[in-house]
Write a protein that holds these residues in place. Structure first.
Motif, PDB file in Angstrom:
ATOM      1  N   SER A 245       6.608 -11.108   6.547  1.00 58.24           N
ATOM      2  CA  SER A 245       5.957  -9.797   6.607  1.00 58.24           C
ATOM      3  C   SER A 245       6.356  -9.043   7.868  1.00 58.24           C
ATOM      4  N   MET A 246       6.436  -9.769   9.000  1.00 57.99           N
ATOM      5  CA  MET A 246       6.843  -9.116  10.252  1.00 57.99           C
ATOM      6  C   MET A 246       8.309  -8.706  10.205  1.00 57.99           C
ATOM      7  N   ASN A 247       9.146  -9.543   9.573  1.00 55.18           N
ATOM      8  CA  ASN A 247      10.580  -9.252   9.507  1.00 55.18           C
ATOM      9  C   ASN A 247      10.908  -8.088   8.568  1.00 55.18           C
ATOM     10  N   LEU A 248       9.970  -7.727   7.719  1.00 52.98           N
ATOM     11  CA  LEU A 248      10.204  -6.566   6.859  1.00 52.98           C
ATOM     12  C   LEU A 248      10.556  -5.333   7.685  1.00 52.98           C
ATOM     13  N   VAL A 249       9.922  -5.228   8.850  1.00 52.14           N
ATOM     14  CA  VAL A 249      10.097  -4.013   9.653  1.00 52.14           C
ATOM     15  C   VAL A 249      10.469  -4.298  11.101  1.00 52.14           C
ATOM     16  N   GLY A 250      10.181  -5.512  11.581  1.00 52.94           N
ATOM     17  CA  GLY A 250      10.389  -5.836  12.988  1.00 52.94           C
ATOM     18  C   GLY A 250      11.764  -5.504  13.530  1.00 52.94           C
ATOM     19  N   PRO A 251      12.867  -5.915  12.862  1.00 54.06           N
ATOM     20  CA  PRO A 251      14.200  -5.637  13.409  1.00 54.06           C
ATOM     21  C   PRO A 251      14.547  -4.152  13.470  1.00 54.06           C
ATOM     22  N   VAL A 308      -0.339  -7.487  14.233  1.00 55.13           N
ATOM     23  CA  VAL A 308       0.207  -6.300  13.554  1.00 55.13           C
ATOM     24  C   VAL A 308      -0.776  -5.136  13.553  1.00 55.13           C
ATOM     25  N   ILE A 309      -2.028  -5.401  13.973  1.00 56.48           N
ATOM     26  CA  ILE A 309      -2.977  -4.285  14.087  1.00 56.48           C
ATOM     27  C   ILE A 309      -2.428  -3.237  15.048  1.00 56.48           C
ATOM     28  N   ILE A 404       7.503   0.881   4.839  1.00 56.88           N
ATOM     29  CA  ILE A 404       7.743  -0.543   5.072  1.00 56.88           C
ATOM     30  C   ILE A 404       6.798  -1.066   6.151  1.00 56.88           C
ATOM     31  N   GLN A 405       6.532  -0.254   7.180  1.00 52.45           N
ATOM     32  CA  GLN A 405       5.620  -0.659   8.243  1.00 52.45           C
ATOM     33  C   GLN A 405       4.216  -0.914   7.702  1.00 52.45           C
ATOM     34  N   LEU A 406       3.744  -0.037   6.831  1.00 52.01           N
ATOM     35  CA  LEU A 406       2.413  -0.205   6.250  1.00 52.01           C
ATOM     36  C   LEU A 406       2.349  -1.460   5.387  1.00 52.01           C
ATOM     37  N   ALA A 407       3.383  -1.707   4.600  1.00 53.88           N
ATOM     38  CA  ALA A 407       3.420  -2.917   3.771  1.00 53.88           C
ATOM     39  C   ALA A 407       3.383  -4.167   4.646  1.00 53.88           C
ATOM     40  N   SER A 408       4.085  -4.140   5.768  1.00 47.55           N
ATOM     41  CA  SER A 408       4.107  -5.279   6.688  1.00 47.55           C
ATOM     42  C   SER A 408       2.719  -5.580   7.240  1.00 47.55           C
ATOM     43  N   ILE A 409       1.995  -4.544   7.615  1.00 46.78           N
ATOM     44  CA  ILE A 409       0.646  -4.729   8.174  1.00 46.78           C
ATOM     45  C   ILE A 409      -0.284  -5.353   7.146  1.00 46.78           C
ATOM     46  N   VAL A 410      -0.276  -4.835   5.922  1.00 50.22           N
ATOM     47  CA  VAL A 410      -1.164  -5.344   4.864  1.00 50.22           C
ATOM     48  C   VAL A 410      -0.857  -6.812   4.566  1.00 50.22           C
TER      49      VAL A 410
END
Length: 708
Positions: A245-251, A308-309, A404-410
């Protein structure tokens, strides 16, 4: 069974581990998937989001080579050599990043450089994954579990200090030199990182390896044993999904921040975020380590997953507010990141049994790698697929990055729930831990706890122990209990008093053990502390000590029973009052009986009042009797003070007593009052009489006996 290191070897191993970790972070910052490397790969080499995602995915998929580590360890039977050989190759291959930076800077084909980096880093991480389980098994054998969490968090703090300094130097160099020289600068800093990475491995040669009594035997059942452990597999999958989930947007966050077409922040802001985040990591990591060692790893990991909050700030980030939002994101990340990254590793070691630890660690890393592997690739593909998406909401333009950021948080919040379903075994509930760490007093407890561990003076220890009070001090219970066996009796007694101020089952258990130990020097202090705790489990032990020959211990136990106020103790206190011949103990027991509300004791207290030989004793018995028959503590004011003051108080008491008696008599007369003649209004026989003088006689007798 592993042979343990001596204390000298352990201290030296800790120092080497801290040095190697500091060297490792210099390598990691520029030669692995980190913000500086991501900016170099995407913004300077020209890699697409999908290519960056592919690189991260390949590295994650190399986690499958963790299984090879099980076979290597079963074949060789040693952990240290496997780790060192594999990781020397791993670090050497990442030096290719520096070569590509110089190559492209001199006009080389950047797309060819991208392909070479993807292949080289894939091979590099294959070697790393095939041998990293042996490192985890090795360090778990070196450092005992009781101190492992605290040590690794302290080690992490030192590493992050180096991280702050090195990141600041690297990012500043990139901003100082013109953009045309950026690739050359990257070549220099990646070369430094590669050398530091090799130094990390070589420095650990002198650290010994605790060897088992016999060579481990691996078969199919041993290899696949971790997969039958539902808690272990569930935890590995949950952590893997969290990283996915973090890697969805982290990089893609760092490139988004510095991209002139997006937020357009200078590269220095990456350094500012890194410094702020790592500075808070340094401050918070030891705290999280202490929490893990005291209350379990799982609550810490759950809290860390919620890092991720802070990423919600990216949803409202604009070129006009980044100087406000980016520091806030860094603060949340710095506080919670060590809880997730360090906490998950420590929980993994806690779930892995010592006997087959290498297999457990290998499967954990493999599962985490495989589950998390598609994250960056999926994020990159989604980013490219949604490249044309744009919705304007006020000052913020929502684009593909925001979706993508919102999906990562959820998804990360969902992962926190999955981790909560794993059974660690001895952890405290998450709600309890949160309630404790949000109490401002826990910071003082943590500071005093650190001072208690460092102090070598008995006087200093007693001073520190006096500061522990209330629920927030439960963090220090284990250390306070250890001080019950301190060589200095004053420290032991102060530790017992401190436990009496901390409402916890562990406090009561430790104090009961000391109370029942005939060789303990703090039995009296333990009894008094149990009374302050009010834990009913202590009643049996306190009652049992009533018949000890030590009068001070008997007194402390009677008073403790009165403090606890349990019905089970009533009969024992009454029996003790009737059978004891010591006037001093009779006074104490009379007071306890009054506090417990044992009305049957009035018949025993009054003869003791009349037979008391001293004025003080008579007053004590009078107070106990008055407390038993009237309002508690109200009679004390009538037996203490100067003469004129006492006379006024006595007169008020008698007046109030007569008024009360008058009211009682009137109430009775109303019930017996005959019908009045409506014409004359004259009552018939049985008319009300005035209360007889002398109705205050009981109060006068009690006072006369007290002052006799």
């Amino acid at each position: 069974m592993q042979k343990q290191l001596t204390q000298t070897q352990l201290v030296r191993a800790m120092r080497i581990s801290i040095f190697s970790g500091a060297s490792s972070v210099v390598w990691q910052l520029v030669c692995s998937i980190q913000p500086l490397f991501n900016v170099f790969f995407q913004n300077y080499l020209g890699a697409s989001a999908a290519q960056l995602g592919l690189l991260v995915t390949i590295i994650q998929f190399m986690g499958i080579f963790q299984i090879l580590g099980i076979f290597l360890y079963g074949w060789i039977g040693r952990k240290k050599p496997i780790f060192m050989i594999g990781h020397v190759v791993h670090r050497a291959l990442t030096a290719i990043i520096a070569f590509i930076a110089f190559y492209v800077a001199r006009g080389g084909d950047s797309q060819r450089g991208i392909v070479i980096i993807i292949v080289a880093m894939g091979l590099s991480w294959a070697f790393a994954n095939a041998t990293s389980a042996c490192w985890w098994g090795w360090v778990a054998d070196i450092f005992p579990e009781s101190m492992r969490g605290s040590f690794f968090m302290r080690r992490s703090s030192v590493i992050q200090i180096v991280n702050i300094i090195w990141f600041f130097i690297a990012s500043t160099l990139l901003d100082i030199f013109p953009r045309s020289s950026a690739l050359t600068v990257y070549g220099v800093i990646c070369s430094v990182g590669a050398v530091a990475g090799l130094l990390d491995i070589v420095s650990q040669i002198v650290t010994p390896e605790p060897l088992p009594d016999s060579k481990p035997i691996f078969d199919a059942s041993t290899m696949f044993e971790p997969l039958h452990n539902r808690s272990f597999v569930g935890f590995a999958a949950a952590i893997g999904f969290a990283i996915f989930s973090m890697n969805l947007v982290g990089p893609f966050q760092s490139p988004w921040i510095v991209n002139p077409d997006r937020i357009g922040a200078p590269n220095t802001w990456l350094g500012i975020m890194q410094m702020l985040s790592q500075f808070l990591w340094v401050l918070c990591a030891p705290f999280w380590g202490t929490i893990m060692d005291r209350w379990g790893r799982k609550p810490v990991v759950i809290a860390g997953t919620l890092l991720v909050i802070g990423w919600t700030g990216y949803l409202v980030l604009t070129p006009g507010n980044y100087f406000i939002i980016l520091p806030l994101i860094a603060v949340v990340s710095g506080i919670l990141s060590p809880a997730f990254w360090e906490g998950s590793n420590q929980m993994m070691l806690s779930l892995a049994p010592e006997k087959n630890r290498v297999a457990y660690v290998a499967w954990y890393l493999a599962i985490v790698g495989l589950v998390s592997a598609p994250g960056s690739l999926v994020g990159g593909l989604l980013s490219d697929a949604l490249a044309g998406f744009s919705v304007v909401l006020g000052p913020v333009t929502f684009a593909n990055f925001h979706v993508i950021q919102l999906a990562s948080i959820v998804l990360c919040v969902l992962c926190a729930f999955l981790v909560s379903r794993v059974n660690e075994g001895s952890e405290k509930p998450f709600g309890f831990v949160i309630s404790q760490i949000t109490n401002p007093q826990i910071i003082r407890t943590f500071q005093n706890l650190d001072s208690l561990g460092r102090s070598g003076s008995a006087e200093t220890k007693t001073d520190i122990l006096r500061t522990f009070d209330g629920k927030s001090a439960e963090l220090a219970i284990r250390d306070i209990i250890e001080k019950l066996d301190d060589p200095d009796t004053a420290v032991q007694e102060e530790a017992a008093r401190a436990l009496g101020r901390i409402p916890s089952p562990h406090s009561a258990e430790a104090l009961i053990l000391r109370l029942l130990d005939p060789d303990s020097d703090i039995r009296i202090s333990a009894a008094r502390a149990l009374g302050k705790l009010g834990d009913r489990r202590a009643v049996g032990a306190l009652v049992g000590c009533l018949w000890e020959p030590n009068e001070e211990l008997q007194k402390a136990c009677v008073e403790a029973l009165a403090d606890i106020g349990d019905e089970e103790s009533i009969g024992h206190v009454l029996a003790f009052l009737r059978e004891n011949r010591s006037e001093r103990l009779k006074q104490v027991t009379s007071s306890a009986a009054a506090r417990l509300g044992i009305f049957e004791a009035a018949g025993d207290i009054f003869p003791n009042l009349l037979a008391a030989r001293t004025k003080t004793a008579r007053r004590q018995f009078a107070i106990s009797l008055a407390n038993l028959l009237g309002k508690p503590d109200e009679f004390y004011q009538y037996v203490t003070g100067s003469g004129p003051v006492l006379q006024k108080r006595h007169q008020k008491l008698f007046d109030r007593f007569e008024a009360n008696m008058l009211e009682v008599r009137l109430r009775k007369d109303r019930k017996k009052k005959p019908q009045q003649n409506r014409r004359t209004g004259i009552p018939s026989k049985g008319a009300r009489r005035r209360p007889e003088p002398g109705c205050a006689r009981p109060a006068r007798l009690l006072l006369r006996a007290a002052f006799r």
